[in-house]
Motif scaffolding. Sequence first.
Motif, PDB file in Angstrom:
ATOM      1  N   LYS A 125     -23.365 -37.535  -3.048  1.00 35.45           N
ATOM      2  CA  LYS A 125     -22.730 -37.422  -4.414  1.00 35.45           C
ATOM      3  C   LYS A 125     -22.616 -36.058  -4.702  1.00 35.45           C
ATOM      4  CE  LYS A 125     -26.922 -38.022  -7.334  1.00 35.45           C
ATOM      5  NZ  LYS A 125     -27.682 -38.743  -8.384  1.00 35.45           N
ATOM      6  N   GLN A 126     -22.937 -35.096  -3.962  1.00 32.90           N
ATOM      7  CA  GLN A 126     -22.976 -33.639  -4.540  1.00 32.90           C
ATOM      8  C   GLN A 126     -21.524 -33.366  -4.809  1.00 32.90           C
ATOM      9  OE1 GLN A 126     -25.295 -30.907  -1.861  1.00 32.90           O
ATOM     10  NE2 GLN A 126     -23.437 -29.559  -1.786  1.00 32.90           N
ATOM     11  N   LEU A 127     -21.471 -32.549  -5.849  1.00 31.83           N
ATOM     12  CA  LEU A 127     -20.316 -31.942  -6.648  1.00 31.83           C
ATOM     13  C   LEU A 127     -19.670 -31.005  -5.565  1.00 31.83           C
ATOM     14  CD1 LEU A 127     -21.076 -31.857 -10.211  1.00 31.83           C
ATOM     15  CD2 LEU A 127     -19.608 -33.332  -9.160  1.00 31.83           C
ATOM     16  N   ASN A 128     -18.183 -31.153  -5.277  1.00 34.73           N
ATOM     17  CA  ASN A 128     -17.724 -30.074  -4.460  1.00 34.73           C
ATOM     18  C   ASN A 128     -18.105 -30.145  -3.145  1.00 34.73           C
ATOM     19  OD1 ASN A 128     -16.314 -29.018  -6.690  1.00 34.73           O
ATOM     20  ND2 ASN A 128     -18.062 -27.737  -7.390  1.00 34.73           N
ATOM     21  N   PHE A 129     -18.676 -31.182  -2.627  1.00 36.15           N
ATOM     22  CA  PHE A 129     -19.131 -31.495  -1.250  1.00 36.15           C
ATOM     23  C   PHE A 129     -17.891 -31.190  -0.220  1.00 36.15           C
ATOM     24  CE2 PHE A 129     -20.127 -34.020   2.347  1.00 36.15           C
ATOM     25  CZ  PHE A 129     -21.097 -33.330   2.982  1.00 36.15           C
ATOM     26  N   THR A 130     -16.660 -31.967  -0.590  1.00 33.79           N
ATOM     27  CA  THR A 130     -15.534 -31.845   0.263  1.00 33.79           C
ATOM     28  C   THR A 130     -14.813 -30.956   0.111  1.00 33.79           C
ATOM     29  OG1 THR A 130     -14.619 -33.317  -1.429  1.00 33.79           O
ATOM     30  CG2 THR A 130     -15.457 -34.280   0.308  1.00 33.79           C
ATOM     31  N   LYS A 131     -14.033 -30.545   1.188  1.00 32.84           N
ATOM     32  CA  LYS A 131     -13.188 -29.081   0.851  1.00 32.84           C
ATOM     33  C   LYS A 131     -11.900 -29.512   0.480  1.00 32.84           C
ATOM     34  CE  LYS A 131     -15.638 -27.385   5.150  1.00 32.84           C
ATOM     35  NZ  LYS A 131     -15.218 -26.763   6.663  1.00 32.84           N
TER      36      LYS A 131
ATOM     37  N   ARG B 196     -27.382 -55.771  -2.108  1.00 32.84           N
ATOM     38  CA  ARG B 196     -27.217 -54.502  -2.912  1.00 32.84           C
ATOM     39  C   ARG B 196     -26.016 -54.138  -2.284  1.00 32.84           C
ATOM     40  NH1 ARG B 196     -32.319 -50.801  -3.593  1.00 32.84           N
ATOM     41  NH2 ARG B 196     -31.136 -50.271  -5.621  1.00 32.84           N
ATOM     42  N   CYS B 197     -24.777 -54.296  -2.921  1.00 28.67           N
ATOM     43  CA  CYS B 197     -23.597 -53.633  -2.627  1.00 28.67           C
ATOM     44  C   CYS B 197     -23.143 -52.494  -3.495  1.00 28.67           C
ATOM     45  CB  CYS B 197     -22.469 -54.779  -2.297  1.00 28.67           C
ATOM     46  SG  CYS B 197     -23.166 -55.901  -1.095  1.00 28.67           S
ATOM     47  N   GLU B 198     -23.710 -52.209  -4.397  1.00 28.49           N
ATOM     48  CA  GLU B 198     -23.050 -51.412  -5.461  1.00 28.49           C
ATOM     49  C   GLU B 198     -24.040 -49.960  -5.385  1.00 28.49           C
ATOM     50  OE1 GLU B 198     -20.310 -51.397  -6.838  1.00 28.49           O
ATOM     51  OE2 GLU B 198     -19.784 -53.576  -5.815  1.00 28.49           O
ATOM     52  N   CYS B 199     -23.469 -48.885  -5.503  1.00 28.07           N
ATOM     53  CA  CYS B 199     -24.357 -47.768  -5.625  1.00 28.07           C
ATOM     54  C   CYS B 199     -24.687 -47.361  -6.851  1.00 28.07           C
ATOM     55  CB  CYS B 199     -23.320 -46.421  -5.005  1.00 28.07           C
ATOM     56  SG  CYS B 199     -23.039 -46.586  -3.426  1.00 28.07           S
ATOM     57  N   GLN B 200     -26.047 -46.805  -7.073  1.00 29.69           N
ATOM     58  CA  GLN B 200     -26.697 -46.325  -8.266  1.00 29.69           C
ATOM     59  C   GLN B 200     -26.701 -44.915  -8.509  1.00 29.69           C
ATOM     60  OE1 GLN B 200     -26.973 -48.402 -10.969  1.00 29.69           O
ATOM     61  NE2 GLN B 200     -26.391 -50.208  -9.818  1.00 29.69           N
ATOM     62  N   CYS B 201     -25.764 -44.179  -8.715  1.00 29.11           N
ATOM     63  CA  CYS B 201     -25.470 -42.778  -8.615  1.00 29.11           C
ATOM     64  C   CYS B 201     -26.076 -41.959  -9.777  1.00 29.11           C
ATOM     65  CB  CYS B 201     -24.177 -42.214  -8.420  1.00 29.11           C
ATOM     66  SG  CYS B 201     -23.577 -42.857  -7.029  1.00 29.11           S
ATOM     67  N   ASP B 202     -26.610 -42.546 -11.094  1.00 29.15           N
ATOM     68  CA  ASP B 202     -27.174 -41.859 -12.043  1.00 29.15           C
ATOM     69  C   ASP B 202     -25.967 -40.685 -12.490  1.00 29.15           C
ATOM     70  OD1 ASP B 202     -29.190 -43.542 -11.840  1.00 29.15           O
ATOM     71  OD2 ASP B 202     -30.251 -42.232 -10.637  1.00 29.15           O
ATOM     72  N   ASP B 203     -24.820 -41.016 -12.688  1.00 30.06           N
ATOM     73  CA  ASP B 203     -23.882 -39.960 -13.061  1.00 30.06           C
ATOM     74  C   ASP B 203     -24.186 -39.762 -14.683  1.00 30.06           C
ATOM     75  OD1 ASP B 203     -22.575 -39.795 -10.658  1.00 30.06           O
ATOM     76  OD2 ASP B 203     -21.633 -41.780 -11.137  1.00 30.06           O
ATOM     77  N   PRO B 204     -23.930 -38.540 -14.965  1.00 24.91           N
ATOM     78  CA  PRO B 204     -24.336 -38.045 -16.413  1.00 24.91           C
ATOM     79  C   PRO B 204     -23.233 -38.609 -17.086  1.00 24.91           C
ATOM     80  CG  PRO B 204     -23.484 -36.241 -15.105  1.00 24.91           C
ATOM     81  CD  PRO B 204     -23.641 -37.357 -14.151  1.00 24.91           C
ATOM     82  N   PRO B 205     -23.506 -39.385 -18.489  1.00 29.27           N
ATOM     83  CA  PRO B 205     -22.669 -39.939 -19.303  1.00 29.27           C
ATOM     84  C   PRO B 205     -22.258 -38.676 -20.093  1.00 29.27           C
ATOM     85  CG  PRO B 205     -24.992 -40.286 -20.206  1.00 29.27           C
ATOM     86  CD  PRO B 205     -25.063 -39.446 -18.898  1.00 29.27           C
ATOM     87  N   GLY B 206     -21.116 -38.960 -20.980  1.00 28.15           N
ATOM     88  CA  GLY B 206     -20.598 -38.091 -21.885  1.00 28.15           C
ATOM     89  C   GLY B 206     -19.075 -37.819 -21.694  1.00 28.15           C
ATOM     90  N   GLN B 207     -18.744 -36.669 -21.999  1.00 28.88           N
ATOM     91  CA  GLN B 207     -17.356 -36.041 -22.073  1.00 28.88           C
ATOM     92  C   GLN B 207     -16.664 -35.940 -20.463  1.00 28.88           C
ATOM     93  OE1 GLN B 207     -17.241 -32.842 -24.753  1.00 28.88           O
ATOM     94  NE2 GLN B 207     -17.778 -33.760 -26.426  1.00 28.88           N
ATOM     95  N   ASP B 208     -15.555 -35.479 -20.592  1.00 28.78           N
ATOM     96  CA  ASP B 208     -14.898 -35.128 -19.167  1.00 28.78           C
ATOM     97  C   ASP B 208     -15.671 -34.013 -18.435  1.00 28.78           C
ATOM     98  OD1 ASP B 208     -13.320 -37.612 -19.436  1.00 28.78           O
ATOM     99  OD2 ASP B 208     -11.750 -36.325 -20.636  1.00 28.78           O
ATOM    100  N   ASN B 209     -15.663 -34.366 -17.119  1.00 30.37           N
ATOM    101  CA  ASN B 209     -16.218 -33.063 -16.234  1.00 30.37           C
ATOM    102  C   ASN B 209     -15.409 -31.825 -16.277  1.00 30.37           C
ATOM    103  OD1 ASN B 209     -17.781 -31.826 -14.051  1.00 30.37           O
ATOM    104  ND2 ASN B 209     -19.329 -33.356 -14.550  1.00 30.37           N
ATOM    105  N   PRO B 210     -16.001 -30.691 -16.256  1.00 31.60           N
ATOM    106  CA  PRO B 210     -15.241 -29.467 -15.951  1.00 31.60           C
ATOM    107  C   PRO B 210     -14.633 -29.597 -14.332  1.00 31.60           C
ATOM    108  CG  PRO B 210     -17.065 -28.778 -17.090  1.00 31.60           C
ATOM    109  CD  PRO B 210     -17.209 -30.443 -16.789  1.00 31.60           C
ATOM    110  N   ASP B 211     -15.567 -30.019 -13.596  1.00 32.05           N
ATOM    111  CA  ASP B 211     -15.114 -30.129 -12.160  1.00 32.05           C
ATOM    112  C   ASP B 211     -13.992 -31.144 -11.922  1.00 32.05           C
ATOM    113  OD1 ASP B 211     -17.297 -28.517 -10.590  1.00 32.05           O
ATOM    114  OD2 ASP B 211     -18.616 -29.831 -11.586  1.00 32.05           O
TER     115      ASP B 211
ATOM    116  N   MET C  74     -17.211 -38.034  -6.803  1.00 30.69           N
ATOM    117  CA  MET C  74     -15.833 -37.896  -7.031  1.00 30.69           C
ATOM    118  C   MET C  74     -15.350 -37.951  -8.450  1.00 30.69           C
ATOM    119  SD  MET C  74     -14.711 -40.617  -3.784  1.00 30.69           S
ATOM    120  CE  MET C  74     -15.154 -41.992  -4.893  1.00 30.69           C
ATOM    121  N   CYS C  75     -14.007 -37.491  -8.342  1.00 32.92           N
ATOM    122  CA  CYS C  75     -13.390 -37.486  -9.814  1.00 32.92           C
ATOM    123  C   CYS C  75     -12.974 -38.952 -10.182  1.00 32.92           C
ATOM    124  CB  CYS C  75     -12.428 -36.398 -10.056  1.00 32.92           C
ATOM    125  SG  CYS C  75     -13.267 -34.867 -10.305  1.00 32.92           S
ATOM    126  N   SER C  76     -13.158 -39.495 -11.343  1.00 38.17           N
ATOM    127  CA  SER C  76     -12.328 -40.654 -11.773  1.00 38.17           C
ATOM    128  C   SER C  76     -11.410 -40.215 -12.971  1.00 38.17           C
ATOM    129  CB  SER C  76     -13.449 -41.620 -12.120  1.00 38.17           C
ATOM    130  OG  SER C  76     -12.715 -42.761 -12.913  1.00 38.17           O
TER     131      SER C  76
END
Length: 776
Positions: A45-51, A450-465, A476-478
């Motif tokens: 789930k690391q940001l900017n992991f993919t090229k 257990r078929c769903e991921c619990q990624c603990d994504d930060p809540p709040g506003q849209d992400n700059p990434d 990933m960006c939604s």
Amino acid sequence: MYHSVFLLLLMGRAVLSQDIEVCSKTVINSCSDCIQSGPYCVWCKQLNFTKPGEQEAARCDTRAVLNDRGCMNEDIISPNNILTTDKNVTLSTSTNPTDDPIQLAPQKISLKLRPGLPKTFQLDFRRVEGYPVDLYYLMDLSYSMEDDLRSIKTLGNQLFEALQGITKEGRIGFGSFVDKTVLPFTNTNPEKLKKPCDEKEENCQPAFGYRHVLSMTADKVKFKEEVQKQAISGNLDSPEGTLDAIMQAAVCGDRIGWRNSSTRLIVVTTDDGFHMAGDGKLAGILEPNDEKCYMENQLYSKSSVLDYPSVGQVATQLEKNNIQPIFAVTKNMEPVYRELSKMIPKSEVGVLSADSNNVVELIKTAYNRLSSKVTVTHDPLPDNVRVTYTPLCPEGGPPGEKGVCDNVGVGQKVSFSVTVTANECLEREMSFRIGPLGMKDKLNVSLSTRCECQCDDPPGQDNPDCNGQGKVNCGMCSCKDSFVGQKCECSVKGMDVSSLKAACQKDNGTECEGRGDCVCGVCQCYAIQGGLTYYGTHCECENESCEKFQNKLCGGNGKCRCKKCECNADYEGSACQCKKSDEQCRTQEGSVCNGRGTCQCNQCKCIEGYQRPYCLDCPACQSPCITKGKCIECLGFQTGPFSKNCSQACKSINSFEMVDMLPLGKPCDVRDVENCRVFFNIKQLVGEDNYTAQILKTRECPELPNIYAIIGGSIAGVALIGLLILLLIKAMIYMNDLKEFRKFENEKKKSKWSNADNPLFKNATTTVANPTFTGE
């Protein structure tokens, strides 16, 4: 070769030992897709992991691969199995009259499993000393069992003494059976139904199917009294209604008196085989057994309505109701009931003596065998759930779908290693039971996945990434509705998103052929490690898959462009394997393949229908005598359908000449619009549709008929036919009149006329004389 063998051995060892973790990815669009692909697939789930331009599916792989690519362990999502023990009461050491003894632990657990990842736990069992026993004695009372019944009447005390040796909490019930009271199983003569035994037999009870005589009781006096009342009965055929009786004894629990906390035994004594499902058709009984209790006045009320149960139905109900059957049978029936015992889990077979006086010892021996063998299994499961057992008892045992420990003594504890695997995601939580056969003690298992991921994504506003136009979901960006792209970089406001995606699809296929990302309607193709590069409008091209010749791409005589070879100037062929030459393609006239094909690799490749080597003949083509007939008519005699546009319609015939005589041979022969025969010769020149012709100047036309003679002859013929018809009719009328006249003449000659007065005539009654008449 050596390296290949070593690799195969290494792979085999990995499969057997499962030391090497492998993630077999298919279509991965999210973290949930990833963890469902296999037990060793994890998600980064690391940001900017993919090229840039790389698929998000690259986030899914084994932990080792992701670590090598720089993903930190704290950013790896890999759900584990969760086991929660909901109830685990300690095993009992002896029977307490006030409480139900606990022989199995734990009693209730909850499992949350990741698909494909097995979970193992331990199940313990201990035989409690003095555990209650309910024994139901089910006896065949057909006429051949007369001496056996006499023995049982004298063995009541011994049966109770045997139970006392097993447990202080023993009870006995009694039931009997013969067969269905319908033909051909039983004689339905009213007198025979009342007394189906021989005349000499005085103590004989009426025919019956199954009768429940005595419910479970600890009163041996009452048991002896009821057994003493029993009398023999009878039927016609050898097989008995044994399965009917066992089924009712199993499902009529309240009538039989089975206790909830007891070892339940049915002792079946018989000297004959048994009827099974389908035999009822002999008596016209077509309704199958429904495995329900039908007891009225202690008798099975639907014996003549329902068919016999199948062995599978009986086995299911015995297992469901935790009943263990003991088949006490005569020596000649032992092989039959041994086979039956194989199909009924937790059952035993013993051989009766001639008068059944060994039945008490037989029951004790069979009970010890049953109780000392612990077989753990489970309820029926869906195809995507699997449970296996590994016995941990002193004797051990191989893993399998059942766990078996033999020779387990009273008070001895044995354990089983239980492994549960859910191969796929379950739609909802399910429950099943695990426990030893023939006992009420069961472990209740609640199972979910257990078929769903619990990624603990930060809540709040849209992400700059995500360019401030979306939120992060497991790295990933939604994106918002009006933005698309890997980083939400493409605005589609006022645009049709489906049209953008369609622009990246070739022939309605996969976006960018699965080799790139669709960004704002344009494919951004991947560069694969190792130098392979995809390109093209839909990433459909790469330069490494062209045909090889002599193990060289494009034979070493050209370049690979978008999976096709572009040959050097002096070479040709699909793999540039041929040096350009047309020497073997030229005819004696100097043309290449007669203009009806191309020369490839110094061989003619003819157009459809023409044959090699020079594309000269076409056996499958239609003859030019037929196809060019109308053009010959047009060119030679200016008639036919092409006469108005002859030069244009018939330009395939480059030249022709009118001749007085054709060369010897068989010329073409067609008929023109005037039904005249036109003769010509035609020859195909170089090329597919190129001809020259010779046309005979004279045609053979049929002579015109004499119209007037035909018309005159037709009228005269019609008139003559009409006249002949009239004469024929006249002759027929004349002959008929002549026949009638002659008949009249003959009748006239035969008639005799008599003279007689007319009865209607009367003479005058008044005579008047004329006074002036003088008589002169």
